[in-house]
Design a protein around this motif. Structure first.
Motif, short mmCIF file in Angstrom:
data_model
loop_
_atom_site.label_atom_id
_atom_site.label_comp_id
_atom_site.label_asym_id
_atom_site.label_seq_id
_atom_site.Cartn_x
_atom_site.Cartn_y
_atom_site.Cartn_z
N HIS A 114 -9.66 11.13 -6.23
CA HIS A 114 -11.05 11.73 -6.18
C HIS A 114 -11.20 12.98 -6.93
N ASP A 126 -6.49 1.26 -6.14
CA ASP A 126 -6.59 0.81 -4.75
C ASP A 126 -5.52 1.15 -3.93
N SER A 127 -4.98 2.12 -4.13
CA SER A 127 -3.47 2.47 -3.66
C SER A 127 -2.55 1.41 -3.59
N ASP A 155 -4.94 10.07 -0.89
CA ASP A 155 -5.94 9.58 -1.65
C ASP A 155 -6.83 10.47 -2.43
N ASP A 156 -6.97 11.78 -2.06
CA ASP A 156 -7.63 12.80 -2.80
C ASP A 156 -7.19 13.09 -4.09
N THR A 161 0.83 -1.15 0.01
CA THR A 161 -0.05 -0.13 0.14
C THR A 161 0.83 1.16 0.09
N GLN A 163 -0.08 6.94 3.16
CA GLN A 163 -1.14 7.79 2.85
C GLN A 163 -0.19 9.31 3.48
#
Length: 281
Positions: free
Chosen positions: A162, A248-249, A158-159, A140, A143
């Motif tokens: 989006h 999915d990172s 994560d942004d 992963t 973050q």
């Protein structure tokens, strides 16, 4: 109760979460692994429905998640067994007996204090079907909290996904705020990533941070340039020129130098996973 379903897909039907695997509660991973199943699956279905992605992308769901589920179940069972053994030792002789048992286990090669950490370390690792070139592959992506170089905006990694107006299957992380796709790979690979809707961001290296603070960096900094405010494992940016991060990172792969990066993007192209934006992805 420990059960793992042998088949997670039947044509257009998929199962996830407890329908795939039930496990003991000792690591607290039942719900977590269900969330990871869905995180692995949803964007692949979207890519197939909206962009005609190859069927092998859907098959990769179980291929990637099954091994991790089995590891977590096995680790949960081992932790549960040790808890039962410790309970028996406590009944026999209290805390002293438990300590003696732990010392003996360590002599036998089993450090109880490290077992939980070891089990947890296996949870986020999913061997990707494609991409096995770096130590990051299948892990992963951290973050990171990022701040725009040209603006005051702060957000989490994560942004990046989006904010994309289309289904963004891949984020290309470039190490260095003045780095570019053109300097890291051939024009053919650059064109492919642009056509499949990949988004590119630049993250400053540690060596660039002082220059940023002193405002000595060129005024022509691109709008997609950021630096890390905080986050674990941020030093991975020093080791690679390019890191490809899936929707999915999970890290698809990482490379340093044009040859490595070209081979990495070639692998993605020939996997048939994604069609270009011209094919409506």
């Amino acid at each position: 109760h420990c059960l793992v379903a042998p088949k997670w897909r039947d044509r257009r039907v998929f199962i996830a979460g407890d329908a795939c695997h039930t496990m003991p509660p000792f690591l607290g991973q039942g719900l977590n692994q269900g969330v990871k199943d869905v995180a692995n699956l949803w964007w692949k279905i979207a890519a197939a429905v909206k962009g005609g992605a190859h069927d092998s992308l859907l098959d990769s769901y179980q291929q990637e998640r099954y091994g991790t589920a089995m590891k977590v179940v096995a680790s949960s069972m081992r932790v549960g067994q040790l808890m039962e053994q410790l309970k028996e030792q406590y009944i026999i002789g209290g805390n002293r007996k438990c300590i003696d048992f732990a010392i003996q286990q360590k002599k036998n090669g089993m450090d109880i204090r490290k077992l939980y950490a070891l089990a947890r370390s296996q949870i986020d690792i999913a061997k990707p079907i494609y991409g096995n070139r770096s130590k990051l592959d299948g892990r992963t992506f951290p973050q990171l909290v990022l701040k725009s170089v040209s603006q005051a905006e702060t957000f989490i990694f994560d942004d990046v996904f989006h904010e994309s107006p289309t289904l963004c299957p891949i984020v290309v992380v470039l190490s260095g705020i003045l780095n570019s796709l053109s300097s890291c790979m051939s024009s053919q690979q650059k064109s492919y990533l642009e056509l499949v809707g990949a988004k590119t961001i630049r993250i400053a290296k540690t060596s660039e941070l002082e220059e940023l603070k002193r405002q000595k960096v060129s005024a022509d900094i691109p709008s997609n340039a950021f630096y890390v405010v905080k986050g674990r494992h941020k030093n991975i940016l020093e080791e690679y020129d390019v890191i490809l991060v899936r929707r999915d990172s999970i890290v698809y792969g990482a490379g340093k130098g044009i040859k490595q990066v070209d081979e990495l993007v070639d692998e993605l192209r020939y996997s048939g996973w994604f069609r270009s934006q011209e094919s409506s992805l």
